[in-house]
Design a protein around this motif. Sequence first.
Motif, PDB file in Angstrom:
ATOM      1  N   ARG A 192       8.138   1.315   4.798  1.00  0.00           N
ATOM      2  CA  ARG A 192       7.826   0.621   3.532  1.00  0.00           C
ATOM      3  C   ARG A 192       8.781   1.168   2.486  1.00  0.00           C
ATOM      4  O   ARG A 192       8.697   2.328   2.099  1.00  0.00           O
ATOM      5  CB  ARG A 192       6.369   0.855   3.145  1.00  0.00           C
ATOM      6  CG  ARG A 192       5.985   0.180   1.840  1.00  0.00           C
ATOM      7  CD  ARG A 192       4.488  -0.072   1.782  1.00  0.00           C
ATOM      8  NE  ARG A 192       3.691   1.142   1.740  1.00  0.00           N
ATOM      9  CZ  ARG A 192       3.336   1.773   0.633  1.00  0.00           C
ATOM     10  NH1 ARG A 192       3.724   1.313  -0.528  1.00  0.00           N
ATOM     11  NH2 ARG A 192       2.589   2.846   0.684  1.00  0.00           N
TER      12      ARG A 192
ATOM     13  N   PHE B 119       7.332  -8.857   9.128  1.00  0.00           N
ATOM     14  CA  PHE B 119       6.184  -9.037   8.238  1.00  0.00           C
ATOM     15  C   PHE B 119       6.124 -10.494   7.771  1.00  0.00           C
ATOM     16  O   PHE B 119       7.140 -11.086   7.396  1.00  0.00           O
ATOM     17  CB  PHE B 119       6.340  -8.100   7.046  1.00  0.00           C
ATOM     18  CG  PHE B 119       5.403  -8.358   5.903  1.00  0.00           C
ATOM     19  CD1 PHE B 119       5.860  -9.004   4.757  1.00  0.00           C
ATOM     20  CD2 PHE B 119       4.086  -7.955   5.956  1.00  0.00           C
ATOM     21  CE1 PHE B 119       5.019  -9.237   3.691  1.00  0.00           C
ATOM     22  CE2 PHE B 119       3.232  -8.178   4.890  1.00  0.00           C
ATOM     23  CZ  PHE B 119       3.700  -8.826   3.753  1.00  0.00           C
TER      24      PHE B 119
ATOM     25  N   GLY C 206       8.251  -3.752  -2.207  1.00  0.00           N
ATOM     26  CA  GLY C 206       6.964  -4.385  -2.478  1.00  0.00           C
ATOM     27  C   GLY C 206       5.860  -3.359  -2.481  1.00  0.00           C
ATOM     28  O   GLY C 206       6.040  -2.247  -2.014  1.00  0.00           O
ATOM     29  N   GLY C 207       4.717  -3.737  -2.998  1.00  0.00           N
ATOM     30  CA  GLY C 207       3.635  -2.786  -3.134  1.00  0.00           C
ATOM     31  C   GLY C 207       2.634  -2.774  -2.009  1.00  0.00           C
ATOM     32  O   GLY C 207       1.846  -1.853  -1.907  1.00  0.00           O
ATOM     33  N   SER C 208       2.671  -3.794  -1.142  1.00  0.00           N
ATOM     34  CA  SER C 208       1.658  -3.919  -0.106  1.00  0.00           C
ATOM     35  C   SER C 208       1.870  -2.874   0.982  1.00  0.00           C
ATOM     36  O   SER C 208       2.984  -2.665   1.443  1.00  0.00           O
ATOM     37  CB  SER C 208       1.730  -5.326   0.487  1.00  0.00           C
ATOM     38  OG  SER C 208       1.046  -5.417   1.702  1.00  0.00           O
ATOM     39  N   GLN C 209       0.782  -2.229   1.422  1.00  0.00           N
ATOM     40  CA  GLN C 209       0.862  -1.198   2.465  1.00  0.00           C
ATOM     41  C   GLN C 209       1.559  -1.706   3.715  1.00  0.00           C
ATOM     42  O   GLN C 209       2.273  -0.977   4.385  1.00  0.00           O
ATOM     43  CB  GLN C 209      -0.541  -0.746   2.856  1.00  0.00           C
ATOM     44  CG  GLN C 209      -1.301  -0.002   1.789  1.00  0.00           C
ATOM     45  CD  GLN C 209      -2.712   0.334   2.268  1.00  0.00           C
ATOM     46  OE1 GLN C 209      -3.108  -0.035   3.370  1.00  0.00           O
ATOM     47  NE2 GLN C 209      -3.464   1.026   1.450  1.00  0.00           N
ATOM     48  N   GLY C 210       1.279  -2.944   4.071  1.00  0.00           N
ATOM     49  CA  GLY C 210       1.769  -3.451   5.348  1.00  0.00           C
ATOM     50  C   GLY C 210       3.070  -4.207   5.261  1.00  0.00           C
ATOM     51  O   GLY C 210       3.544  -4.733   6.276  1.00  0.00           O
ATOM     52  N   ASN C 211       3.686  -4.254   4.086  1.00  0.00           N
ATOM     53  CA  ASN C 211       4.969  -4.943   3.932  1.00  0.00           C
ATOM     54  C   ASN C 211       6.066  -4.008   4.423  1.00  0.00           C
ATOM     55  O   ASN C 211       6.626  -3.218   3.665  1.00  0.00           O
ATOM     56  CB  ASN C 211       5.189  -5.336   2.470  1.00  0.00           C
ATOM     57  CG  ASN C 211       6.419  -6.212   2.290  1.00  0.00           C
ATOM     58  OD1 ASN C 211       7.241  -6.335   3.195  1.00  0.00           O
ATOM     59  ND2 ASN C 211       6.530  -6.805   1.134  1.00  0.00           N
ATOM     60  N   LEU C 212       6.336  -4.071   5.709  1.00  0.00           N
ATOM     61  CA  LEU C 212       7.192  -3.111   6.399  1.00  0.00           C
ATOM     62  C   LEU C 212       8.443  -3.785   6.936  1.00  0.00           C
ATOM     63  O   LEU C 212       8.419  -4.962   7.308  1.00  0.00           O
ATOM     64  CB  LEU C 212       6.441  -2.464   7.567  1.00  0.00           C
ATOM     65  CG  LEU C 212       5.110  -1.786   7.252  1.00  0.00           C
ATOM     66  CD1 LEU C 212       4.431  -1.341   8.549  1.00  0.00           C
ATOM     67  CD2 LEU C 212       5.312  -0.611   6.316  1.00  0.00           C
TER      68      LEU C 212
ATOM     69  N   GLU D  14       1.263 -10.307  -0.917  1.00  0.00           N
ATOM     70  CA  GLU D  14       2.712 -10.409  -0.721  1.00  0.00           C
ATOM     71  C   GLU D  14       2.995 -11.315   0.464  1.00  0.00           C
ATOM     72  O   GLU D  14       2.192 -11.405   1.380  1.00  0.00           O
ATOM     73  CB  GLU D  14       3.341  -9.044  -0.440  1.00  0.00           C
ATOM     74  CG  GLU D  14       3.520  -8.180  -1.653  1.00  0.00           C
ATOM     75  CD  GLU D  14       4.263  -6.921  -1.338  1.00  0.00           C
ATOM     76  OE1 GLU D  14       3.757  -6.125  -0.536  1.00  0.00           O
ATOM     77  OE2 GLU D  14       5.355  -6.730  -1.880  1.00  0.00           O
TER      78      GLU D  14
ATOM     79  N   GLU E  49      -4.252   3.780   4.863  1.00  0.00           N
ATOM     80  CA  GLU E  49      -2.974   3.127   5.129  1.00  0.00           C
ATOM     81  C   GLU E  49      -2.582   3.072   6.601  1.00  0.00           C
ATOM     82  O   GLU E  49      -1.591   2.452   6.953  1.00  0.00           O
ATOM     83  CB  GLU E  49      -1.833   3.773   4.322  1.00  0.00           C
ATOM     84  CG  GLU E  49      -0.659   2.851   4.103  1.00  0.00           C
ATOM     85  CD  GLU E  49       0.354   3.362   3.095  1.00  0.00           C
ATOM     86  OE1 GLU E  49      -0.006   4.196   2.250  1.00  0.00           O
ATOM     87  OE2 GLU E  49       1.507   2.928   3.166  1.00  0.00           O
TER      88      GLU E  49
ATOM     89  N   TYR F 237       1.930 -10.512  11.243  1.00  0.00           N
ATOM     90  CA  TYR F 237       3.307 -10.243  11.630  1.00  0.00           C
ATOM     91  C   TYR F 237       3.660 -11.178  12.779  1.00  0.00           C
ATOM     92  O   TYR F 237       2.773 -11.682  13.480  1.00  0.00           O
ATOM     93  CB  TYR F 237       3.488  -8.806  12.117  1.00  0.00           C
ATOM     94  CG  TYR F 237       3.084  -7.749  11.137  1.00  0.00           C
ATOM     95  CD1 TYR F 237       1.775  -7.256  11.108  1.00  0.00           C
ATOM     96  CD2 TYR F 237       4.001  -7.218  10.234  1.00  0.00           C
ATOM     97  CE1 TYR F 237       1.395  -6.287  10.208  1.00  0.00           C
ATOM     98  CE2 TYR F 237       3.636  -6.235   9.325  1.00  0.00           C
ATOM     99  CZ  TYR F 237       2.320  -5.781   9.325  1.00  0.00           C
ATOM    100  OH  TYR F 237       1.958  -4.813   8.421  1.00  0.00           O
TER     101      TYR F 237
ATOM    102  N   TYR G 167      -3.103  -8.329   7.392  1.00  0.00           N
ATOM    103  CA  TYR G 167      -1.700  -8.687   7.518  1.00  0.00           C
ATOM    104  C   TYR G 167      -1.483  -9.570   8.741  1.00  0.00           C
ATOM    105  O   TYR G 167      -2.218  -9.482   9.717  1.00  0.00           O
ATOM    106  CB  TYR G 167      -0.826  -7.431   7.693  1.00  0.00           C
ATOM    107  CG  TYR G 167      -1.178  -6.296   6.776  1.00  0.00           C
ATOM    108  CD1 TYR G 167      -2.019  -5.273   7.206  1.00  0.00           C
ATOM    109  CD2 TYR G 167      -0.691  -6.241   5.482  1.00  0.00           C
ATOM    110  CE1 TYR G 167      -2.366  -4.239   6.361  1.00  0.00           C
ATOM    111  CE2 TYR G 167      -1.032  -5.207   4.629  1.00  0.00           C
ATOM    112  CZ  TYR G 167      -1.871  -4.204   5.079  1.00  0.00           C
ATOM    113  OH  TYR G 167      -2.216  -3.174   4.239  1.00  0.00           O
TER     114      TYR G 167
END
Lengths: 112, 113
Positions: free
Chosen positions: B90, A45, B95-101, A56, A99, A35, A33
Amino acid sequence: EPEVTQTPSHQVTQMGQEVILRCVPISNHLYFYWYRQILGQKVEFLVSFYNNEISEKSEIFDDQFSVERPDGSNFTLKIRSTKLEDSAMYFCASSGVEEKLFFGSGTQLSVL
Amino acid sequence: KNEVEQSPQNLTAQEGEFITINCSYSVGISALHWLQQHPGGGIVSLFMLSSGKKKHGRLIATINIQEKHSSLHITASHPRDSAVYICAVRFMNYGGSQGNLIFGKGTKLSVKP
């Protein structure tokens, strides 16, 4: 404990120039990711990356941004033509199946 | 609308005090993270919760799904606990991504000796 490493720690660039921010995620992680945090504001994000493709992205992550995992260890964020408003701290993070997020120490980008 | 609110914004405590930082969110979530941001800017993950309670050392995190609220508690606070504490969520609908916070604005904690 394993670490996510980011380079450089500070980057100064002229408006309109391309910058590449680099990250080395934790070796057995699968999710990556980016940020950003503009000074005094919330962390936001930008993008998530899994299985060698973007999974995403946020509205911030427009055509000026791209990500790449060129060699199986590095994970890069490229800003094609920087703007003044791109000045921020950029954080890379990675996670595995559990996670929990592991963050790098950030790259402070200053666009002049 | 997906929102995360933290309170208080700033908190000053004396060493040894019990500290509570609160996080409220607007709609259903998949996961809630508590993060610590050091004065130098680095971010460390403290907890990831989807229900119940977690404890690590002097830190305790709880979440009430029905009330859409989480708390981070620090027992026997110490000057080294001084940092910004960030709640990040989340959302189920986001959204489904773990890190999409979605991140809160953070609570700046200062513990005086």
